[in-house]
Design a protein around this motif. Structure first.
Motif, PDB file in Angstrom:
ATOM      1  N   ALA A 130     -20.076 -21.499  28.281  1.00  0.00           N
ATOM      2  CA  ALA A 130     -21.278 -22.171  28.186  1.00  0.00           C
ATOM      3  C   ALA A 130     -22.742 -21.585  28.210  1.00  0.00           C
ATOM      4  O   ALA A 130     -23.426 -22.253  27.588  1.00  0.00           O
ATOM      5  CB  ALA A 130     -20.983 -22.988  29.549  1.00  0.00           C
ATOM      6  N   LEU A 131     -22.733 -20.531  28.849  1.00  0.00           N
ATOM      7  CA  LEU A 131     -23.985 -19.716  28.915  1.00  0.00           C
ATOM      8  C   LEU A 131     -24.120 -19.249  27.225  1.00  0.00           C
ATOM      9  O   LEU A 131     -25.472 -19.443  26.763  1.00  0.00           O
ATOM     10  CB  LEU A 131     -23.994 -18.550  29.721  1.00  0.00           C
ATOM     11  CG  LEU A 131     -23.980 -18.889  31.234  1.00  0.00           C
ATOM     12  CD1 LEU A 131     -23.595 -17.506  31.869  1.00  0.00           C
ATOM     13  CD2 LEU A 131     -25.478 -19.111  31.545  1.00  0.00           C
ATOM     14  N   LYS A 189     -32.050 -21.915  30.252  1.00  0.00           N
ATOM     15  CA  LYS A 189     -30.852 -21.864  29.511  1.00  0.00           C
ATOM     16  C   LYS A 189     -29.851 -21.725  30.495  1.00  0.00           C
ATOM     17  O   LYS A 189     -28.714 -22.346  30.255  1.00  0.00           O
ATOM     18  CB  LYS A 189     -31.061 -20.467  28.546  1.00  0.00           C
ATOM     19  CG  LYS A 189     -31.848 -20.667  27.446  1.00  0.00           C
ATOM     20  CD  LYS A 189     -31.889 -19.551  26.607  1.00  0.00           C
ATOM     21  CE  LYS A 189     -32.763 -19.507  25.610  1.00  0.00           C
ATOM     22  NZ  LYS A 189     -32.896 -18.268  24.618  1.00  0.00           N
ATOM     23  N   ASN A 195     -29.210 -25.135  32.029  1.00  0.00           N
ATOM     24  CA  ASN A 195     -28.668 -26.270  31.241  1.00  0.00           C
ATOM     25  C   ASN A 195     -27.245 -26.085  31.105  1.00  0.00           C
ATOM     26  O   ASN A 195     -26.470 -26.721  31.044  1.00  0.00           O
ATOM     27  CB  ASN A 195     -29.494 -25.996  29.931  1.00  0.00           C
ATOM     28  CG  ASN A 195     -31.072 -26.528  29.958  1.00  0.00           C
ATOM     29  OD1 ASN A 195     -31.119 -27.334  30.742  1.00  0.00           O
ATOM     30  ND2 ASN A 195     -31.765 -26.153  28.949  1.00  0.00           N
ATOM     31  N   ALA A 196     -26.806 -24.543  30.778  1.00  0.00           N
ATOM     32  CA  ALA A 196     -25.313 -24.370  30.752  1.00  0.00           C
ATOM     33  C   ALA A 196     -24.649 -24.660  31.943  1.00  0.00           C
ATOM     34  O   ALA A 196     -23.312 -25.293  31.976  1.00  0.00           O
ATOM     35  CB  ALA A 196     -25.136 -22.892  30.606  1.00  0.00           C
ATOM     36  N   LYS A 212     -24.066 -28.354  32.327  1.00  0.00           N
ATOM     37  CA  LYS A 212     -23.020 -28.978  31.201  1.00  0.00           C
ATOM     38  C   LYS A 212     -21.491 -28.303  31.543  1.00  0.00           C
ATOM     39  O   LYS A 212     -20.512 -28.771  30.695  1.00  0.00           O
ATOM     40  CB  LYS A 212     -23.225 -28.392  29.829  1.00  0.00           C
ATOM     41  CG  LYS A 212     -24.658 -28.985  29.385  1.00  0.00           C
ATOM     42  CD  LYS A 212     -24.934 -28.559  27.908  1.00  0.00           C
ATOM     43  CE  LYS A 212     -26.332 -29.271  27.461  1.00  0.00           C
ATOM     44  NZ  LYS A 212     -26.625 -28.507  26.100  1.00  0.00           N
ATOM     45  N   LEU A 213     -21.426 -27.611  32.535  1.00  0.00           N
ATOM     46  CA  LEU A 213     -20.223 -27.062  32.798  1.00  0.00           C
ATOM     47  C   LEU A 213     -19.172 -28.337  33.595  1.00  0.00           C
ATOM     48  O   LEU A 213     -19.661 -28.721  34.460  1.00  0.00           O
ATOM     49  CB  LEU A 213     -20.499 -25.772  34.013  1.00  0.00           C
ATOM     50  CG  LEU A 213     -19.367 -24.766  34.114  1.00  0.00           C
ATOM     51  CD1 LEU A 213     -18.952 -24.083  32.949  1.00  0.00           C
ATOM     52  CD2 LEU A 213     -19.676 -23.955  35.238  1.00  0.00           C
ATOM     53  N   LYS A 215     -23.046 -20.929  24.373  1.00  0.00           N
ATOM     54  CA  LYS A 215     -23.379 -21.744  23.770  1.00  0.00           C
ATOM     55  C   LYS A 215     -25.117 -22.318  23.977  1.00  0.00           C
ATOM     56  O   LYS A 215     -25.567 -22.915  23.060  1.00  0.00           O
ATOM     57  CB  LYS A 215     -22.516 -23.037  24.012  1.00  0.00           C
ATOM     58  CG  LYS A 215     -20.965 -23.024  23.428  1.00  0.00           C
ATOM     59  CD  LYS A 215     -20.361 -23.960  23.653  1.00  0.00           C
ATOM     60  CE  LYS A 215     -18.921 -23.881  23.496  1.00  0.00           C
ATOM     61  NZ  LYS A 215     -17.925 -25.072  23.595  1.00  0.00           N
ATOM     62  N   SER A 216     -25.485 -22.089  25.038  1.00  0.00           N
ATOM     63  CA  SER A 216     -26.590 -22.488  25.397  1.00  0.00           C
ATOM     64  C   SER A 216     -27.763 -21.641  24.990  1.00  0.00           C
ATOM     65  O   SER A 216     -29.000 -21.765  25.159  1.00  0.00           O
ATOM     66  CB  SER A 216     -26.824 -22.647  26.940  1.00  0.00           C
ATOM     67  OG  SER A 216     -27.004 -21.557  27.759  1.00  0.00           O
ATOM     68  N   ALA A 255     -24.589 -12.977  29.524  1.00  0.00           N
ATOM     69  CA  ALA A 255     -23.969 -13.809  30.020  1.00  0.00           C
ATOM     70  C   ALA A 255     -23.026 -13.327  31.031  1.00  0.00           C
ATOM     71  O   ALA A 255     -22.825 -13.872  32.006  1.00  0.00           O
ATOM     72  CB  ALA A 255     -23.266 -14.953  28.923  1.00  0.00           C
TER      73      ALA A 255
END
Length: 168
Positions: A146-147, A127, A130-131, A134-135, A149-150, A157
């Motif tokens: 972002a953390l 996770k 992935n975050a 996308k950053l 959201k993932s 986080a």
């Protein structure tokens, strides 16, 4: 005398540190090479200017006329780097593979410093990776959001953000 398990941990830590250092070393050389290239470009531009000035006595007037037609001023044409935020974002993005592929090994590294951060890295490694992928900004708030959201809990986080910015 050291026992076998402790020796294995020391060797593993040394190996992971070496791998981590060698993965970041090329980025340091690229930054220095870009700075040298920028200086070389400035020298080349100066040589071009001097050559044109020597071959054409009206070069300065022509240059001013072209700049007026294009609507540019010398201050607008200077190249400016992104600075600290761009470097921070690159450093954060380079940590993504460590979280994605080495969650368990990363937890072993973090365990002597903080058991909580080790369990977070092991449990949420994918996770977090992935975050990070996308950053689009290198700030603490952007990373934390972002953390979350993932799928990483907000308290975890905040801990991950603290760990990452301590590493950087």
């Amino acid at each position: 005398m050291m026992n076998l398990a402790k020796t294995k941990k020391i060797v593993l830590l040394a190996l992971i540190f070496t791998l981590g250092f060698t993965s970041f070393a090329p980025f340091l050389n690229k930054a220095q090479a870009n700075e040298v290239n920028l200086n070389n470009e400035q020298i080349d531009e100066q040589k071009f200017y001097e050559e044109q000035l020597a071959s054409n006595p009206n070069f300065n007037e022509d240059l001013v006329l072209v700049k007026q037609q294009l609507g540019t001023t010398p201050q607008e044409s200077k190249v400016q780097g992104r600075g600290v935020i761009g470097g921070t974002l690159k450093a954060i993005k380079n940590l993504s593979p460590a979280f994605r592929h080495g969650g368990t090994a990363l937890s072993w590294i973090l365990k002597p410093f903080s058991k909580k951060s080790a369990t977070i890295a092991k449990r949420n490694g994918r996770k977090i990776a992935n975050a990070i992928d996308k950053l689009d900004s290198g700030t603490k708030t952007a990373l934390e959001n972002a953390l979350v959201k993932s799928g990483v809990p907000r308290s975890d986080a905040k801990t991950v953000v603290y760990i990452i910015f301590t590493i950087i």
